[in-house]
Write a protein that holds these residues in place. Structure first.
Motif, mmCIF file in Angstrom:
data_model
loop_
_atom_site.group_PDB
_atom_site.id
_atom_site.type_symbol
_atom_site.label_atom_id
_atom_site.label_comp_id
_atom_site.label_asym_id
_atom_site.label_seq_id
_atom_site.Cartn_x
_atom_site.Cartn_y
_atom_site.Cartn_z
ATOM 1 N N ALA A 67 28.662 39.955 42.399
ATOM 2 C CA ALA A 67 27.479 39.207 41.978
ATOM 3 C C ALA A 67 27.703 38.445 40.676
ATOM 4 O O ALA A 67 26.931 37.538 40.353
ATOM 5 C CB ALA A 67 26.286 40.150 41.825
ATOM 6 N N ASN A 68 28.748 38.799 39.955
ATOM 7 C CA ASN A 68 29.051 38.098 38.711
ATOM 8 C C ASN A 68 29.666 36.738 39.044
ATOM 9 O O ASN A 68 30.674 36.659 39.751
ATOM 10 C CB ASN A 68 30.028 38.920 37.864
ATOM 11 N N PRO A 69 29.098 35.627 38.563
ATOM 12 C CA PRO A 69 29.626 34.296 38.919
ATOM 13 C C PRO A 69 31.027 34.034 38.390
ATOM 14 O O PRO A 69 31.698 33.125 38.873
ATOM 15 C CB PRO A 69 28.607 33.338 38.283
ATOM 16 N N SER A 70 31.484 34.807 37.427
ATOM 17 C CA SER A 70 32.818 34.595 36.871
ATOM 18 C C SER A 70 33.902 35.284 37.677
ATOM 19 O O SER A 70 35.094 35.071 37.411
ATOM 20 C CB SER A 70 32.881 35.089 35.418
ATOM 21 N N VAL A 71 33.519 36.097 38.663
ATOM 22 C CA VAL A 71 34.468 36.947 39.371
ATOM 23 C C VAL A 71 34.500 36.588 40.847
ATOM 24 O O VAL A 71 33.451 36.379 41.471
ATOM 25 C CB VAL A 71 34.112 38.441 39.198
ATOM 26 N N ALA A 72 35.712 36.520 41.403
ATOM 27 C CA ALA A 72 35.921 36.383 42.843
ATOM 28 C C ALA A 72 36.822 37.532 43.281
ATOM 29 O O ALA A 72 38.029 37.530 42.988
ATOM 30 C CB ALA A 72 36.547 35.034 43.188
ATOM 31 N N LYS A 126 40.202 37.751 28.155
ATOM 32 C CA LYS A 126 39.094 38.303 27.373
ATOM 33 C C LYS A 126 37.760 38.118 28.098
ATOM 34 O O LYS A 126 36.900 39.009 28.057
ATOM 35 C CB LYS A 126 39.046 37.615 26.005
ATOM 36 N N LEU A 127 37.595 36.962 28.743
ATOM 37 C CA LEU A 127 36.351 36.743 29.476
ATOM 38 C C LEU A 127 36.191 37.748 30.603
ATOM 39 O O LEU A 127 35.127 38.358 30.766
ATOM 40 C CB LEU A 127 36.326 35.317 30.034
ATOM 41 N N LEU A 128 37.248 37.943 31.406
ATOM 42 C CA LEU A 128 37.156 38.879 32.527
ATOM 43 C C LEU A 128 36.970 40.310 32.036
ATOM 44 O O LEU A 128 36.243 41.087 32.660
ATOM 45 C CB LEU A 128 38.419 38.781 33.388
ATOM 46 N N SER A 129 37.610 40.667 30.942
ATOM 47 C CA SER A 129 37.463 42.024 30.423
ATOM 48 C C SER A 129 36.001 42.327 30.106
ATOM 49 O O SER A 129 35.462 43.381 30.492
ATOM 50 C CB SER A 129 38.325 42.195 29.175
ATOM 51 N N SER A 130 35.342 41.405 29.426
ATOM 52 C CA SER A 130 33.939 41.635 29.070
ATOM 53 C C SER A 130 33.023 41.564 30.289
ATOM 54 O O SER A 130 32.096 42.382 30.427
ATOM 55 C CB SER A 130 33.499 40.610 28.023
#
Length: 390
Positions: A67-72, A126-130
């Motif tokens: 559901a996170n738009p930054s993650v596929a 860093k973005l994916l970690s958070s």
């Protein structure tokens, strides 16, 4: 002096590459880089997930990640395949749900959900970690809420028990984690500096006079250099102003101070850039090597600005290298004006960091005297490049 201006404009008109560098190449390059980051926030970054538990809870956590738009999410059967995919840059991060995750949560144990990311991709990592931690925290908080309610806890106290402290983070220089306002300005400044360097290098390279395996410069080189600076400085300032107008007028990025102060800072930066190029030109006196040396010096300018990597954490050699790049001095004024609304006095104080480049003036004078020593026989034999004396 008028004939030197005609000479320079004539050489410019007959050089398609130089005309391209001062006209459409900077605009195309700047718009292209802006387009790459125009989305503002990275989305659908590939992340590997290994579900060793295959339970209702692990699938629920996977849905939270999706559901996170930054993650596929990309599912892998085992940890080895997922690690190999990350090493091959097929995915940027890895999430492993351990075996018996559901059982450990229900029995109040503390299972470890393994999150790994590729730190070579500094900003993406860093973005994916958070984002991964936040998505998993939301899923686990929901599970903890249900668990407390089943144990008879008061619903009014559940939220306080699970999250007694609520944090809100607002980035001062990167509102809403928007990469356009964060990355694009320094990237465009680095590109602008590199193009300005190429423009001036191409121009001064035409003043080289070959004699055997060596190159020299004419006795009247300094008036010619002055004319080049007078011609190309306003042209490159127009491109620098285009960057500011595009970002802070057309795109309406937040700017707390006056853009005219940044134009002044860009003008000083160009003068220092010309000075560095001239020192390298007088020292090397070889067309290909001058371009290679200047490119090697100024190409990594973005990395040394201290925008994506703290200056204090750089190695001492990197800090010295940073001091040689004019854009590293300019970016301090840029951030102060855009983010803090600094005035003229503060910008002038920050320009004081350029004082060390004044030490290059006597060095440039001595190098110029040595470079102008041309044997008379070479002039008699007509070795001098006729294009230089046009």
């Amino acid at each position: 002096m008028r004939h030197l201006f005609r000479r320079e404009f004539n050489a410019l008109w007959h050089s398609p590459w130089q005309l391209a560098l001062i006209s459409y190449i900077p605009i195309i390059g700047m718009l292209g880089l802006w387009w790459l980051f125009s989305a503002g926030i990275p989305r659908q970054l590939p992340v590997a997930v290994v579900d060793l538990d295959n339970s209702q809870i692990s699938r629920m956590l996977a849905r939270e990640l999706s559901a996170n738009p930054s993650v596929a999410l990309h599912s892998y059967a085992n940890e080895v395949e997922a690690i190999n995919a990350m090493r091959q840059s097929q995915v940027y991060a890895l999430v492993i749900f351990p075996y018996q995750l559901k059982k450990d949560l229900l029995t109040s144990k503390r299972p470890i959900i393994d999150i790994r990311y590729n730190s070579q991709y500094l900003l993406v990592g860093k973005l994916l970690s958070s984002q991964l931690q936040r998505s998993l925290a939301q899923g686990l908080t929901h599970f903890g809420e249900v668990n407390l309610l089943l144990k008879g806890a008061n619903k009014a106290t559940v939220d306080v028990s699970l999250s007694p402290i609520s944090n809100q983070t607002t980035a001062l220089f990167n509102q809403n984690v928007n990469y356009v306002s964060f990355l694009v300005p320094p990237i465009l400044i680095a590109l602008w500096q590199l193009i300005a360097m190429l423009v001036f290098v191409n121009s001064v390279n035409r003043e080289l006079i070959p004699q055997g395996e060596r190159h020299y410069v004419a006795q009247d080189i300094w008036p010619k250099v002055w004319v080049k600076m007078v011609i190309y400085s306003p042209i490159m300032l127009i491109h620098g102003g285009f960057i500011l107008l595009w970002l802070y007028q057309y795109l309406a990025l937040p700017a707390a101070g006056s853009l005219l102060l940044l134009v002044l800072a860009q003008a000083v930066m160009l003068i220092v850039l010309w000075l560095l190029v001239l020192v390298i030109f007088m020292l090397v006196r070889d067309r290909a090597r001058i371009v290679s040396f200047c490119t090697g010096l100024f190409a990594p300018a973005f990395a040394f600005m201290g925008v994506t990597f703290p200056v204090n954490d750089m190695f001492i050699t990197a800090k010295w290298w940073r001091l040689l790049i004019p854009s590293s001095h300019y970016i301090d004024s840029h951030i102060s004006v855009i983010s803090y609304g600094a005035g003229l006095r503060q910008v002038l104080i920050q320009m004081g960091s350029y004082w060390g480049f004044l030490l290059l003036l006597p060095v440039l004078y001595m190098l110029g005297r040595n470079a102008q020593k041309i044997p008379d026989q070479a002039q008699v034999d007509g070795v001098i490049n006729p294009e230089v004396n046009r």
